[in-house]
Design a protein around this motif. Structure first.
Motif, PDB file in Angstrom:
ATOM      1  N   HIS A   1      83.999 -24.747  30.099  1.00 43.38           N
ATOM      2  CA  HIS A   1      82.590 -24.955  30.444  1.00 43.38           C
ATOM      3  C   HIS A   1      81.756 -24.272  29.359  1.00 43.38           C
ATOM      4  CE1 HIS A   1      83.947 -25.956  34.548  1.00 43.38           C
ATOM      5  NE2 HIS A   1      84.756 -24.920  34.414  1.00 43.38           N
ATOM      6  N   ALA A   2      80.833 -24.995  28.766  1.00 35.17           N
ATOM      7  CA  ALA A   2      80.030 -24.440  27.674  1.00 35.17           C
ATOM      8  C   ALA A   2      78.550 -24.685  27.924  1.00 35.17           C
ATOM      9  CB  ALA A   2      80.434 -25.081  26.356  1.00 35.17           C
ATOM     10  N   GLN A   3      77.744 -23.676  27.567  1.00 37.39           N
ATOM     11  CA  GLN A   3      76.297 -23.825  27.610  1.00 37.39           C
ATOM     12  C   GLN A   3      75.747 -23.230  26.319  1.00 37.39           C
ATOM     13  OE1 GLN A   3      74.314 -22.451  31.111  1.00 37.39           O
ATOM     14  NE2 GLN A   3      72.392 -23.393  30.496  1.00 37.39           N
ATOM     15  N   PRO A   4      75.612 -24.082  25.283  1.00 38.74           N
ATOM     16  CA  PRO A   4      75.160 -23.579  23.984  1.00 38.74           C
ATOM     17  C   PRO A   4      73.641 -23.511  23.853  1.00 38.74           C
ATOM     18  CG  PRO A   4      75.888 -25.859  23.803  1.00 38.74           C
ATOM     19  CD  PRO A   4      76.071 -25.449  25.235  1.00 38.74           C
ATOM     20  N   SER A   5      73.165 -22.398  23.333  1.00 40.71           N
ATOM     21  CA  SER A   5      71.751 -22.198  22.970  1.00 40.71           C
ATOM     22  C   SER A   5      70.773 -22.802  23.961  1.00 40.71           C
ATOM     23  CB  SER A   5      71.497 -22.757  21.570  1.00 40.71           C
ATOM     24  OG  SER A   5      72.232 -22.033  20.610  1.00 40.71           O
ATOM     25  N   GLY A   6      70.998 -22.555  25.248  1.00 36.49           N
ATOM     26  CA  GLY A   6      70.063 -23.001  26.273  1.00 36.49           C
ATOM     27  C   GLY A   6      70.131 -24.469  26.621  1.00 36.49           C
ATOM     28  N   GLN A   7      71.085 -25.212  26.076  1.00 34.03           N
ATOM     29  CA  GLN A   7      71.226 -26.630  26.394  1.00 34.03           C
ATOM     30  C   GLN A   7      71.876 -26.794  27.758  1.00 34.03           C
ATOM     31  OE1 GLN A   7      73.274 -28.742  23.232  1.00 34.03           O
ATOM     32  NE2 GLN A   7      72.372 -27.407  21.693  1.00 34.03           N
ATOM     33  N   GLU A   8      71.949 -28.040  28.219  1.00 32.70           N
ATOM     34  CA  GLU A   8      72.629 -28.340  29.470  1.00 32.70           C
ATOM     35  C   GLU A   8      74.100 -27.960  29.340  1.00 32.70           C
ATOM     36  OE1 GLU A   8      71.563 -29.692  32.457  1.00 32.70           O
ATOM     37  OE2 GLU A   8      69.545 -29.378  31.679  1.00 32.70           O
ATOM     38  N   ALA A   9      74.671 -27.482  30.419  1.00 27.45           N
ATOM     39  CA  ALA A   9      76.090 -27.136  30.436  1.00 27.45           C
ATOM     40  C   ALA A   9      76.934 -28.404  30.330  1.00 27.45           C
ATOM     41  CB  ALA A   9      76.426 -26.382  31.714  1.00 27.45           C
TER      42      ALA A   9
END
Length: 158
Positions: A82-90
């Motif tokens: 599960h990733a959530q980069p730089s405030g983007q959608e997970a």
């Protein structure tokens, strides 16, 4: 009867965590090769089928990118990134390869990347990559890293 239930619970917890035991090499701190100081990725050891991670890329002395991550096991023992980069959608990616030195996660329906991979080169090298198709072009971004001591608190003296 109580002892049997306790043994079954322990066996169930062990089976649930087992897939992530293969990722023990990922836990700890990694510095981005050729990255500015402070460009790091850090992973916790797995507990109860879950690992937590974060990364930070520094450019010009400022945080340029960051990412919050988790690797979990599903009820069917699938390993999920599960990733959530730089405030983007997970976004979530399912492991398609899981060995003693490599894990590859894929999500064909994700915009970019569709694949996230980590390859451990003992004793202290880690190669991460994101790849897939973006705006009709095949792309790959590599992140070579080296194991590092996890930073402690920065204490200021007067």
């Amino acid at each position: 009867m109580h002892k049997i239930l306790m043994l079954l619970a322990l066996a169930s917890a062990g089976a649930h965590a087992a897939p992530l035991d293969q990722l023990a090499w990922l836990s700890g701190c990694w510095t981005l090769d050729k990255g500015e100081p402070g460009s790091v990725e850090q992973w916790t050891a797995q507990v109860d089928g879950s690992m937590m991670g974060m990364s930070r890329t520094v450019k010009g002395g400022k945080v340029a990118n960051y990412e919050f991550m988790r690797i979990t096991t599903a009820n069917d023992d699938a390993v999920i990134f599960h990733a959530q980069p730089s405030g983007q959608e997970a976004a979530s990616f399912t492991a398609t390869t899981l060995t003693a030195t490599e894990v590859v996660f894929e999500s064909a329906g994700h915009d970019f990347p569709q694949r996230v991979s980590y390859r451990h080169r003992p004793p202290a090298a880690l190669h991460a990559a994101v790849e897939g198709t973006h705006q009709g072009k095949t792309m790959r971004i590599d992140f070579p890293m080296t194991r590092a001591a996890c930073p402690g608190p920065q204490v200021q003296t007067r």
